[in-house]
Write a protein that holds these residues in place. Structure first.
Motif, short mmCIF file in Angstrom:
data_model
loop_
_atom_site.label_atom_id
_atom_site.label_comp_id
_atom_site.label_asym_id
_atom_site.label_seq_id
_atom_site.Cartn_x
_atom_site.Cartn_y
_atom_site.Cartn_z
N GLN A 191 7.85 -35.17 45.67
CA GLN A 191 6.49 -35.06 46.19
C GLN A 191 6.06 -33.60 46.11
O GLN A 191 6.43 -32.78 46.98
CB GLN A 191 6.43 -35.58 47.64
CG GLN A 191 6.80 -37.05 47.76
CD GLN A 191 8.27 -37.34 47.57
OE1 GLN A 191 9.12 -36.65 48.13
NE2 GLN A 191 8.60 -38.36 46.78
N VAL A 239 5.42 -43.48 49.87
CA VAL A 239 4.34 -43.39 50.85
C VAL A 239 4.68 -44.25 52.05
O VAL A 239 5.15 -45.37 51.93
CB VAL A 239 2.98 -43.80 50.23
CG1 VAL A 239 3.03 -45.21 49.67
CG2 VAL A 239 1.84 -43.67 51.23
N TRP A 263 2.88 -39.33 52.09
CA TRP A 263 1.84 -39.50 53.11
C TRP A 263 2.34 -40.37 54.25
O TRP A 263 3.07 -41.31 54.01
CB TRP A 263 0.61 -40.16 52.44
CG TRP A 263 -0.57 -40.31 53.33
CD1 TRP A 263 -1.32 -39.32 53.88
CD2 TRP A 263 -1.18 -41.55 53.73
NE1 TRP A 263 -2.36 -39.87 54.61
CE2 TRP A 263 -2.29 -41.23 54.53
CE3 TRP A 263 -0.89 -42.91 53.49
CZ2 TRP A 263 -3.12 -42.20 55.09
CZ3 TRP A 263 -1.71 -43.88 54.05
CH2 TRP A 263 -2.80 -43.53 54.85
N PRO A 264 2.02 -40.04 55.50
CA PRO A 264 1.11 -39.00 55.99
C PRO A 264 1.78 -37.65 56.25
O PRO A 264 1.15 -36.78 56.85
CB PRO A 264 0.59 -39.59 57.29
CG PRO A 264 1.75 -40.38 57.82
CD PRO A 264 2.44 -40.96 56.61
N TYR A 299 3.53 -31.67 46.63
CA TYR A 299 2.79 -30.91 47.65
C TYR A 299 3.73 -30.21 48.62
O TYR A 299 3.42 -29.13 49.14
CB TYR A 299 1.85 -31.85 48.42
CG TYR A 299 0.92 -31.13 49.38
CD1 TYR A 299 -0.32 -30.67 48.94
CD2 TYR A 299 1.27 -30.92 50.71
CE1 TYR A 299 -1.19 -30.01 49.81
CE2 TYR A 299 0.41 -30.27 51.59
CZ TYR A 299 -0.81 -29.81 51.13
OH TYR A 299 -1.66 -29.16 51.99
N GLY A 334 0.77 -44.18 57.70
CA GLY A 334 -0.45 -43.46 57.32
C GLY A 334 -1.69 -44.14 57.86
O GLY A 334 -2.61 -43.49 58.35
N ASN A 389 1.21 -35.73 63.65
CA ASN A 389 1.54 -34.93 62.46
C ASN A 389 1.30 -33.44 62.66
O ASN A 389 0.67 -32.78 61.83
CB ASN A 389 0.78 -35.46 61.25
CG ASN A 389 1.20 -36.86 60.87
OD1 ASN A 389 2.38 -37.11 60.65
ND2 ASN A 389 0.27 -37.78 60.84
N SER A 409 3.43 -38.73 47.25
CA SER A 409 2.84 -37.91 48.31
C SER A 409 3.72 -37.72 49.55
O SER A 409 3.70 -36.67 50.17
CB SER A 409 1.51 -38.53 48.75
OG SER A 409 1.74 -39.79 49.38
N ASP A 412 2.06 -44.01 43.51
CA ASP A 412 2.64 -43.08 44.49
C ASP A 412 4.07 -43.51 44.75
O ASP A 412 4.32 -44.62 45.21
CB ASP A 412 1.82 -43.09 45.79
CG ASP A 412 2.20 -41.98 46.73
OD1 ASP A 412 3.42 -41.79 46.97
OD2 ASP A 412 1.30 -41.30 47.25
N PRO A 443 -0.74 -34.76 52.20
CA PRO A 443 -1.97 -35.46 51.80
C PRO A 443 -1.68 -36.55 50.76
O PRO A 443 -0.80 -36.40 49.90
CB PRO A 443 -2.84 -34.36 51.20
CG PRO A 443 -2.34 -33.10 51.82
CD PRO A 443 -0.87 -33.30 52.00
N LEU A 444 -2.42 -37.63 50.82
CA LEU A 444 -2.22 -38.76 49.91
C LEU A 444 -2.72 -38.48 48.50
O LEU A 444 -2.24 -39.09 47.54
CB LEU A 444 -2.94 -40.00 50.48
CG LEU A 444 -2.79 -41.33 49.76
CD1 LEU A 444 -1.31 -41.74 49.68
CD2 LEU A 444 -3.60 -42.41 50.46
N SER A 445 -3.63 -37.54 48.35
CA SER A 445 -4.30 -37.32 47.07
C SER A 445 -3.36 -36.91 45.94
O SER A 445 -2.67 -35.89 46.04
CB SER A 445 -5.38 -36.24 47.22
OG SER A 445 -5.89 -35.88 45.95
#
Length: 547
Positions: free
Chosen positions: A404, A84, A446-447, A406, A89, A128, A444, A81, A450-452
């Motif tokens: 990132q 992050v 993250w937070p 997302y 997170g 968040n 990501s 990642d 999402p971390l996925s």
């Protein structure tokens, strides 16, 4: 020694050299090595912390203590990642979660319920929230004051660049109608000049400076929670960043986790650029760490976020004429920090979202790098809204786009309102970066998101926004393939952290960091990528997670 003995001795050595021992041989797999020009393999063998064989036909000389039939499952290098906020997170996992909120009423109700679980005086943190979820109205202290009379509140927007503070929190920080806006920050006020409770940019520091420090045990609990989630998602290494300089640095926290022997995930930890001298002194005293925990980089902000309208643009915001965003730090001072950090041999990771912020950072990096720029592994964090010229320059210089994906399917729901249609074609320009020969890495944030990694892969290959308004993809011409996304999460990420000789691909001699997945992400319908599970996760040849 006579000739017969010499020959016999040589034969013995030859026999030994033909035998390769392996603690575990994994067979009947679909192994995506990530290595250029190499086809898929079906066998991978490990011994201790290293890969000793990758291929199709098991050689007779391969002696494995244990054989595992993977039943055709997909095997790949563990994810890295690239960006992050690991400890933030972990803290968020241990605190209130306002991301599901879709109305102001729900915001108040959730805050009231959570406050009832806390002792008086304990801060309510993290949160968040995302005001776009309830139509764009920014929250106000009046939403929460009556239900948080005994607990100060500091809950951040999902991008980390805005926060809501209740009246008690404002009083504790000494913020009132007479408090001036700090440089690079805004205290939002109502029509009477009173603070509404909303803070932007560097105004967040007014609260951060008074927050109580968690204990070591609390920090280790947060670390363990973050690590457990990351390992379950197949993340073998993180580039851990933070926005907040402090006496207790994030690196200290990671070192404590390593000392207590609870650290399993690999990490490269960057120090805030304002503290570059501390980072340089640490490298001089301790070198750059080890293969588990490494450091020697700094991360800084030149601007903020699109959601908070603090990203820095050449042209004004479409929904706020005359306003261009702002640099979060004085550009001259920031350029000096970059220069000093570079002279000290530190790696630069610079947050830049708006086209003006990106151009500023690229120009400074070009000046600093001269003929050595490609060796420095400089990174621009986010690189969300560049111009076409900036994309070309990024590739020419060898600066790494640390993105990132997302964010694209989140921001894509409303970004056009902020910057208009003319600037959209290069928003989150994954494909253009690759076509220009640029270096693209994924993570990501993250937070904030999402971390996925599976959420990120889905976002990069579909660009289907969260509101389902763009089923064929938002700015669809910037979609990339699953394999390109996997490469950004593994191969290029390892290069960006100077790991390419040890990690990033599944090849003999490299660390045994790999995952076994429930499905091949290249073979499932794109809408099912997010459903893929990590069945097994190995780091250093050790099983660190099993579904």
């Amino acid at each position: 020694m006579n000739t017969f003995l010499l020959i016999s001795f040589g034969l013995i050595i030859s026999v030994f050299s033909l035998c390769t021992s392996a603690a575990t041989v994994f067979t009947n797999a679909t192994v995506w090595t990530g290595a250029k020009g190499k086809t898929e393999q079906s066998v991978i063998a490990i011994d201790k912390d290293k890969i000793v064989f990758v291929g199709n036909d098991i050689p007779k000389q391969l002696k494995g203590e244990k054989t595992v039939d993977l039943g055709g499952r997909f095997v790949m290098h563990g994810f890295t990642d690239n960006h992050v906020h690991f400890m933030e997170g972990g803290a968020a996992l241990a605190s209130i979660d306002l991301r599901p909120v879709t109305t102001p009423k729900e915001f108040t109700q959730l805050m009231a319920a959570y406050a009832k679980t806390l002792p008086p005086h304990q801060w309510i943190l993290n949160g968040n929230w995302d005001h776009q979820n309830w139509g764009g109205m920014l929250p106000d202290k009046s939403w929460i004051d009556s239900v948080t009379l005994n607990n100060p509140v500091y809950v951040i927007r999902i991008d980390g660049h805005q926060a809501l503070v209740n009246s008690l929190g404002l009083r504790l920080a000494g913020i009132d109608r007479n408090t001036p806006n700090p440089k690079g920050g805004v205290i939002v006020r109502d029509e009477h000049g009173e603070p509404t409770g909303l803070l932007k940019g560097n105004a967040l520091n007014l609260i951060l400076n008074i927050l109580p420090s968690p204990s070591d045990d609390e920090l280790m609990k947060q670390f363990a929670m973050a690590q457990e989630l990351a390992l379950s998602l197949g993340i073998s290494k993180v580039h851990a960043v933070t926005a907040y300089p402090s006496e207790t640095t994030m690196l200290d926290i990671f070192k404590l986790a390593e000392k207590r022997e609870i650290m399993k995930i690999r990490a490269f930890v960057s120090t805030p650029i304002e503290s570059w001298e501390m980072a340089a002194a640490n490298v001089e005293k301790h070198d750059r760490g080890n293969d588990l925990l490494s450091y020697g980089g700094v991360k800084g902000f030149i601007d903020g976020s699109l959601g908070a309208r603090t990203a820095w643009f050449h042209d004004a915001y479409s929904d706020e004429p005359g306003y261009y965003g702002l640099p979060l730090n004085d550009p001259k001072q920031f350029a000096t920090w970059m220069s000093n950090a570079n002279e000290a041999g530190l790696e630069l990771s610079i947050h830049a979202l708006g086209d003006k912020g990106i151009d500023f950072v690229l120009d400074r990096m070009e000046e600093l790098g001269k003929n050595e720029l490609r060796q420095k592994r400089f990174r621009i964090e986010h690189f969300q809204h560049p111009s076409e010229d900036a994309i070309r320059k990024l590739a020419e210089l060898g600066v790494i786009a640390s993105m990132q994906p997302y964010h694209a399917i989140d921001d894509g729901q409303w970004a056009e309102e902020r910057i208009g249609p003319k600037r959209l074609p290069t928003a989150y320009a994954f494909k253009s970066i690759l076509e220009q020969g640029g270096l693209l890495t994924f993570g990501s944030d993250w937070p904030v998101a999402p971390l996925s990694p599976f959420e990120g892969i889905y976002a990069a290959v579909t660009r289907s926004t969260l509101d389902n308004a763009n089923p064929q993809g938002w700015i669809a011409e910037q979609k990339i393939s699953v394999e390109q996304a996997l490469t950004a999460y593994t191969v290029t990420n390892s290069y960006s952290l100077n790991d390419e000789l040890k990690r990033g691909t599944l090849e003999k001699g490299k660390f045994a960091d790999f995952v076994v997945l429930s499905h091949d992400p290249r073979a499932v319908p794109a809408n099912l990528i997010r459903e893929i599970k990590v069945l097994k996760h190995y780091i250093n040849g050790e099983l660190v997670y099993e579904y």
